[in-house]
Design an enzyme around this catalytic site. Structure first.
Site, PDB file in Angstrom:
ATOM      1  N   HIS A 209      51.177  32.489  45.638  1.00 41.45           N
ATOM      2  CA  HIS A 209      50.601  33.834  45.537  1.00 41.45           C
ATOM      3  C   HIS A 209      49.073  33.861  45.639  1.00 41.45           C
ATOM      4  CE1 HIS A 209      49.856  32.656  41.366  1.00 41.45           C
ATOM      5  NE2 HIS A 209      48.945  33.605  41.352  1.00 41.45           N
TER       6      HIS A 209
HETATM    7  C1  UD1 Z   1      46.936  38.323  39.528  1.00 39.48           C
HETATM    8  C2  UD1 Z   1      45.772  37.501  38.957  1.00 39.48           C
HETATM    9  C3  UD1 Z   1      46.070  36.006  39.129  1.00 39.48           C
HETATM   10  C4  UD1 Z   1      47.428  35.647  38.577  1.00 39.48           C
HETATM   11  C5  UD1 Z   1      48.470  36.536  39.228  1.00 39.48           C
HETATM   12  C6  UD1 Z   1      49.878  36.239  38.770  1.00 39.48           C
HETATM   13  C7  UD1 Z   1      43.505  38.480  39.145  1.00 39.48           C
HETATM   14  C8  UD1 Z   1      42.226  38.384  39.858  1.00 39.48           C
HETATM   15  N1  UD1 Z   1      44.523  37.774  39.656  1.00 39.48           N
HETATM   16  O1  UD1 Z   1      46.973  38.101  40.937  1.00 39.48           O
HETATM   17  O2  UD1 Z   1      45.093  35.269  38.436  1.00 39.48           O
HETATM   18  O3  UD1 Z   1      47.698  34.292  38.845  1.00 39.48           O
HETATM   19  O4  UD1 Z   1      48.145  37.896  38.922  1.00 39.48           O
HETATM   20  O5  UD1 Z   1      50.787  37.038  39.428  1.00 39.48           O
HETATM   21  O6  UD1 Z   1      43.570  39.149  38.140  1.00 39.48           O
HETATM   22  N2  UD1 Z   1      51.718  44.144  43.041  1.00 39.48           N
HETATM   23  C9  UD1 Z   1      52.939  44.755  43.016  1.00 39.48           C
HETATM   24  N3  UD1 Z   1      53.576  44.883  41.818  1.00 39.48           N
HETATM   25  C10 UD1 Z   1      53.039  44.417  40.663  1.00 39.48           C
HETATM   26  C11 UD1 Z   1      51.778  43.790  40.721  1.00 39.48           C
HETATM   27  C12 UD1 Z   1      51.145  43.655  41.911  1.00 39.48           C
HETATM   28  O7  UD1 Z   1      53.459  45.182  44.034  1.00 39.48           O
HETATM   29  O8  UD1 Z   1      53.662  44.556  39.603  1.00 39.48           O
HETATM   30  C13 UD1 Z   1      51.015  44.003  44.330  1.00 39.48           C
HETATM   31  C14 UD1 Z   1      49.789  44.896  44.355  1.00 39.48           C
HETATM   32  O9  UD1 Z   1      50.008  45.963  45.164  1.00 39.48           O
HETATM   33  C15 UD1 Z   1      48.662  44.022  44.840  1.00 39.48           C
HETATM   34  C16 UD1 Z   1      49.237  42.616  44.904  1.00 39.48           C
HETATM   35  O10 UD1 Z   1      50.582  42.664  44.462  1.00 39.48           O
HETATM   36  O11 UD1 Z   1      48.239  44.382  46.100  1.00 39.48           O
HETATM   37  C17 UD1 Z   1      48.439  41.693  44.068  1.00 39.48           C
HETATM   38  O12 UD1 Z   1      48.374  42.109  42.710  1.00 39.48           O
HETATM   39  P1  UD1 Z   1      47.051  41.873  41.810  1.00 39.48           P
HETATM   40  O13 UD1 Z   1      47.331  42.232  40.414  1.00 39.48           O
HETATM   41  O14 UD1 Z   1      45.885  42.481  42.468  1.00 39.48           O
HETATM   42  O15 UD1 Z   1      46.803  40.323  41.901  1.00 39.48           O
HETATM   43  P2  UD1 Z   1      47.789  39.063  41.902  1.00 39.48           P
HETATM   44  O16 UD1 Z   1      47.774  38.492  43.242  1.00 39.48           O
HETATM   45  O17 UD1 Z   1      49.120  39.387  41.308  1.00 39.48           O
END
Ligand code: UD1
Length: 365
Positions: A209
Site C-alpha cells: 500500500h
Molecule cells: C495511511 C497512512 C499509512 C498507513 C496506512 C495503513 C498516512 C500518511 N498514511 O495510508 O501510514 O500505513 O494508512 O493503511 O497517514 N481509502 C478508502 N477507504 C478507507 C481509507 C482510505 O477507500 O477506509 C482510500 C482513500 O480514498 C485514499 C486512499 O485509500 O485515497 C489512501 O488512504 P489514506 O488514508 O490517504 O492513506 P493510506 O494509503 O491508507
C-alpha cells in the site's frame, strides 16, 4: 472522590486500532482514568475500520471527527481544525496519539498548542527517509510530545540524538504484540484458510500500500509481474488495500491480476482473519510497518519491499529482510529452501506493554 483523568485515545487509520485497543482495555480497569476513543475518520471503510473495533472488542468510538480522505495538507488541516474544536469544547487532561499517520501529527499539534499534555506511543522510530510522509509525521510528533513511549532501544537512541530529554522517554515495549496475544485464542477459531482452501505453510501473504510501490503504473506493473512469477512456485494470497485497489483499477492492471493462476485476491481483511492467515503462512511479502513486527513475533519469514525500515530490530532480532522488485524472487527461492525460522524473543514484546504504560501514567499523574 478525586476527579477522574480524561484521556483521549486518538485513532485514525487501520494500523492505529490495534495500538489503542490494549491501552483502552487497561485504562478502563483503572478507577482514576476515563479513556475516550477519538476516531478521526481517516479510514472509514468497514473493512479498514469498524471490523477492527469488533475484533479488538472495543466499543464504537466515543467521538468520530469524520475527516475522510484528501491530500496530505487537506487531511492534516481538517483533523487539526476538528480536533482543536473538540478540545476547546471538552478539554481532555491528556491526549495519547499512536503511530505515524497524518492524524497523529495533527492531533498532537492541536493539543500541544492548547497546553494539553501529549503522549506519543510508538515514539522514536526512524526510517531516515524523508520522502515518506510517515517519517515527517514521526519527527514532528516526537519533537512536541511531552511523554515518549518507545518500543525498543534503537528508538530511545534516535530520540536522544534529536535532542529530546532523557526524562521524557520511557521504553514500554511493543503495544501491537499486546493485541496479537490478546486475540490469539479467538483467532484460532477463525477459518479463513478453510474458506480459501489453503494448507498451513503452503502459501505466502502479500500486502502492498505504500505510495512508493503502488502510486506509479510502472512500479505496479513490475510488481504484478513479480507476483505472477512467485505464484508459479507457491500460492499467494493478496488482501488488497483501498489505495492499491483504486490504482490497480485506474491503470487497468486489476484484470491482469485476476487472471493470474495461484493468486487469491481478497478485500482488505479484518484483524483476526488477517492475523490467522499470517500466522499459518510460509512467508509474508509486504511494505507494511506493522507486519514486519508481527511476523517477527510469530516467527514467520518476512520480505519487506522497501529500501529502509523504521523498525531495524525486526532485521537484527526478528525474521525480517529488506528486498526489492529485482531481488524478491531470489529471496523467496532461498527462504523456501530453508526450514521455518525459530521464534525469537524480543525484549518487552511480551503482551505487557499496556500494563507498563498504565503503571507509569499512574505514577506520573
Ligand atoms: C495511511 C497512512 C499509512 C498507513 C496506512 C495503513 C498516512 C500518511 N498514511 O495510508 O501510514 O500505513 O494508512 O493503511 O497517514 N481509502 C478508502 N477507504 C478507507 C481509507 C482510505 O477507500 O477506509 C482510500 C482513500 O480514498 C485514499 C486512499 O485509500 O485515497 C489512501 O488512504 P489514506 O488514508 O490517504 O492513506 P493510506 O494509503 O491508507
Amino acid at each position: 472522590m478525586p476527579k477522574k483523568i480524561r484521556i483521549h485515545l486518538v485513532a485514525a487509520a487501520r494500523p492505529n486500532f490495534m495500538k489503542i485497543a490494549p491501552l483502552y482495555h487497561a485504562l478502563k480497569q483503572e478507577r482514576w482514568a476515563t479513556p475516550i476513543i477519538i476516531h478521526t475518520g481517516q479510514h472509514y471503510d468497514k473493512s479498514m475500520s469498524a471490523a477492527f473495533f469488533t475484533d479488538l472488542r472495543m466499543p464504537k468510538p466515543h467521538i468520530n471527527l469524520g475527516i475522510g480522505s484528501g491530500t496530505h495538507a487537506q487531511q492534516t488541516a481538517n483533523v487539526l481544525i476538528a480536533y482543536e474544536k473538540l478540545c476547546l469544547d471538552s478539554r481532555p487532561d491528556l491526549t495519547i496519539v499512536v503511530g505515524d499517520v497524518n492524524s497523529t501529527l495533527a492531533c498532537a499539534l492541536a493539543a500541544t498548542k492548547l497546553n494539553i499534555p501529549v503522549a506519543h506511543l510508538e515514539a522514536g522510530l526512524r526510517s531516515f527517509d524523508r520522502s515518506m510522509p510517515e517519517e515527517i509525521n514521526r519527527i514532528l510528533t516526537d519533537s512536541i510530545a511531552n511523554i515518549l513511549w518507545t518500543p525498543s532501544p534503537d528508538a530511545d537512541k534516535n530520540l536522544q540524538k534529536e535532542g529530546i530529554a532523557k526524562n521524557k522517554i520511557y521504553r514500554v515495549g511493543n503495544i501491537m504484540i499486546d493485541s496479537l496475544i490478546m486475540s490469539q485464542k479467538s483467532r484460532r477459531k477463525d477459518s479463513i484458510e478453510k474458506k480459501l482452501k489453503l494448507k498451513k505453510q503452503n502459501y505466502g501473504v502479500v500486502t502492498l500500500h505504500r505510495p512508493s510501490n503502488v502510486d506509479s503504473k510502472i512500479t505496479l506493473r513490475q510488481l504484478i509481474t513479480l507476483l505472477e512469477q512467485i505464484a508459479k512456485k507457491i500460492t499467494l494470497v493478496f488482501p488488497v488495500h483501498p489505495r492499491t485497489f483504486k490504482n490497480l483499477k485506474k491503470t487497468h492492471l486489476l484484470k491482469q491480476l485476476h487472471r493470474t493462476k495461484n493468486l487469491i485476491i481478497t478485500e482488505a481483511l479484518p484483524y483476526k482473519a488477517f492475523m490467522h492467515l499470517i500466522s499459518n503462512a510460509r512467508f509474508a511479502l509486504t511494505d507494511s510497518g506493522g507486519i514486519q513486527e508481527e511476523t517477527s513475533y510469530l516467527g514467520i519469514p518476512c520480505l519487506t519491499l522497501r529500501n529502509n525500515t523504521e523498525r531495524p530490530i525486526t532485521i537484527t532480532a526478528g525474521t525480517n529482510k529488506l528486498t526489492n522488485i529485482h531481488n524478491a524472487r531470489k529471496d523467496i527461492d532461498k527462504l523456501l529452501q530453508k526450514p521455518m525460522p525459530k521464534k525469537k524473543k524480543i525484549p518487552l514484546w511480551d503482551g505487557q506493554t499496556a500494563k507498563r504504560i498504565v503503571t507509569s501514567l499512574r505514577r506520573m499523574l
